[in-house]
Design a protein around this motif. Structure first.
Motif, short mmCIF file in Angstrom:
data_model
loop_
_atom_site.label_atom_id
_atom_site.label_comp_id
_atom_site.label_asym_id
_atom_site.label_seq_id
_atom_site.Cartn_x
_atom_site.Cartn_y
_atom_site.Cartn_z
N ALA A 77 2.57 -14.80 -11.95
CA ALA A 77 3.66 -15.21 -11.06
C ALA A 77 4.86 -15.70 -11.86
N GLU A 78 4.58 -16.53 -12.87
CA GLU A 78 5.66 -17.02 -13.73
C GLU A 78 6.34 -15.87 -14.47
N TYR A 79 5.55 -14.92 -14.93
CA TYR A 79 6.09 -13.74 -15.61
C TYR A 79 6.99 -12.94 -14.67
N VAL A 98 2.53 -18.35 -6.83
CA VAL A 98 1.99 -16.99 -6.63
C VAL A 98 2.58 -16.40 -5.35
N SER A 99 2.63 -17.20 -4.32
CA SER A 99 3.18 -16.74 -3.05
C SER A 99 4.63 -16.30 -3.20
N HIS A 100 5.43 -17.09 -3.90
CA HIS A 100 6.82 -16.74 -4.12
C HIS A 100 6.94 -15.45 -4.95
N ALA A 101 6.14 -15.31 -5.97
CA ALA A 101 6.21 -14.11 -6.81
C ALA A 101 5.90 -12.86 -6.00
N ILE A 102 4.87 -12.93 -5.18
CA ILE A 102 4.50 -11.77 -4.35
C ILE A 102 5.60 -11.48 -3.34
N GLU A 103 6.18 -12.53 -2.77
CA GLU A 103 7.26 -12.34 -1.80
C GLU A 103 8.49 -11.74 -2.47
N TYR A 104 8.84 -12.20 -3.67
CA TYR A 104 9.95 -11.60 -4.40
C TYR A 104 9.68 -10.12 -4.69
N LEU A 105 8.46 -9.83 -5.06
CA LEU A 105 8.08 -8.45 -5.31
C LEU A 105 8.26 -7.61 -4.04
N ASP A 142 0.81 -1.22 0.00
CA ASP A 142 0.00 0.00 0.00
C ASP A 142 0.84 1.27 0.00
N ALA A 143 2.14 1.13 0.19
CA ALA A 143 3.04 2.29 0.17
C ALA A 143 3.17 2.90 -1.22
N ASP A 144 2.84 2.13 -2.26
CA ASP A 144 2.91 2.60 -3.64
C ASP A 144 1.57 2.29 -4.31
N ALA A 145 0.91 3.30 -4.81
CA ALA A 145 -0.42 3.14 -5.40
C ALA A 145 -0.43 2.18 -6.59
N VAL A 146 0.62 2.21 -7.39
CA VAL A 146 0.70 1.32 -8.56
C VAL A 146 0.82 -0.14 -8.10
N VAL A 147 1.70 -0.39 -7.16
CA VAL A 147 1.90 -1.75 -6.65
C VAL A 147 0.62 -2.23 -5.97
N SER A 148 0.00 -1.37 -5.19
CA SER A 148 -1.23 -1.73 -4.50
C SER A 148 -2.33 -2.12 -5.49
N LYS A 149 -2.47 -1.35 -6.57
CA LYS A 149 -3.49 -1.65 -7.57
C LYS A 149 -3.23 -2.99 -8.24
N VAL A 150 -1.99 -3.26 -8.59
CA VAL A 150 -1.65 -4.52 -9.25
C VAL A 150 -1.92 -5.70 -8.31
N ILE A 151 -1.53 -5.59 -7.07
CA ILE A 151 -1.78 -6.67 -6.11
C ILE A 151 -3.27 -6.89 -5.96
N ASN A 152 -4.03 -5.83 -5.85
CA ASN A 152 -5.49 -5.96 -5.72
C ASN A 152 -6.12 -6.53 -6.99
N ASP A 153 -5.62 -6.13 -8.15
CA ASP A 153 -6.13 -6.68 -9.40
C ASP A 153 -5.82 -8.18 -9.50
N LEU A 154 -4.62 -8.56 -9.10
CA LEU A 154 -4.24 -9.97 -9.13
C LEU A 154 -5.14 -10.80 -8.21
N GLU A 155 -5.46 -10.25 -7.07
CA GLU A 155 -6.31 -10.97 -6.11
C GLU A 155 -7.67 -11.32 -6.73
N GLU A 185 -5.52 -19.36 -12.41
CA GLU A 185 -4.76 -19.57 -13.64
C GLU A 185 -4.04 -18.29 -14.07
N VAL A 186 -4.73 -17.17 -14.03
CA VAL A 186 -4.12 -15.88 -14.40
C VAL A 186 -3.08 -15.48 -13.35
N GLN A 187 -3.37 -15.73 -12.09
CA GLN A 187 -2.40 -15.42 -11.03
C GLN A 187 -1.09 -16.18 -11.25
#
Length: 100
Positions: free
Chosen positions: A33-35, A69-76, A9-22, A27-29
Motif C-alpha cells: 500500500a505504501e509502495y 491498504v484501503s486507500h491504496a486499493i481505492e486509489y488503484l 476483475d476487468a483486467d486479469a493482471v489487476v485481478s491477480k495482484v488484488i487476489n495475491d495481496l489478499e 504487514e506485506v499488504q
C-alpha cells in the motif's frame, strides 16, 4: 454493460495482484500500500480520499481492515485503466521481491 462483479476483475493482471495481496500478511499488504501510494501513484492526479467519504458503508471487504491498504486499493480503482495495469504489474514484481 459491465460483466464483472468486481472492478478489478476487468483486467486479469489487476485481478491477480488484488487476489495475491489478499492472501498476504497485513504487514506485506501495508508495504505494498505504501509502495502504491508513495511511489507509484504519487504523481497521478486522483481525488483526495477522506475517512468519511470512504467509509459510508459497512467495512466488509478484506482491504477495509487497514486504512492505508484501503486507500491504496481505492486509489488503484480510481486511476485510469492503463495506469492501473502498469501499477499492478509493478506491485506484482514488488510482491515477489519482498516475499522471497
Amino acid at each position: 454493460m459491465n460483466m464483472f462483479k468486481r472492478w478489478y476483475d476487468a483486467d486479469a493482471v489487476v485481478s491477480k495482484v488484488i487476489n495475491d495481496l489478499e492472501k498476504c500478511s497485513e504487514e506485506v499488504q501495508v508495504k505494498c500500500a505504501e509502495y502504491i501510494i508513495d511511489d507509484l501513484l504519487k504523481d497521478v492526479e486522483l481525488p483526495n480520499l477522506s475517512f468519511e467519504d470512504q467509509y459510508q458503508y459497512i467495512m466488509r471487504r478484506w482491504y477495509d481492515k487497514n486504512i492505508k491498504v484501503s486507500h491504496a486499493i481505492e486509489y488503484l480503482r480510481l486511476c485510469p485503466d492503463d495506469i492501473r495495469r502498469e501499477t499492478a504489474l509493478k506491485v506484482q514484481k514488488y510482491l515477489k521481491e519482498i516475499t522471497k
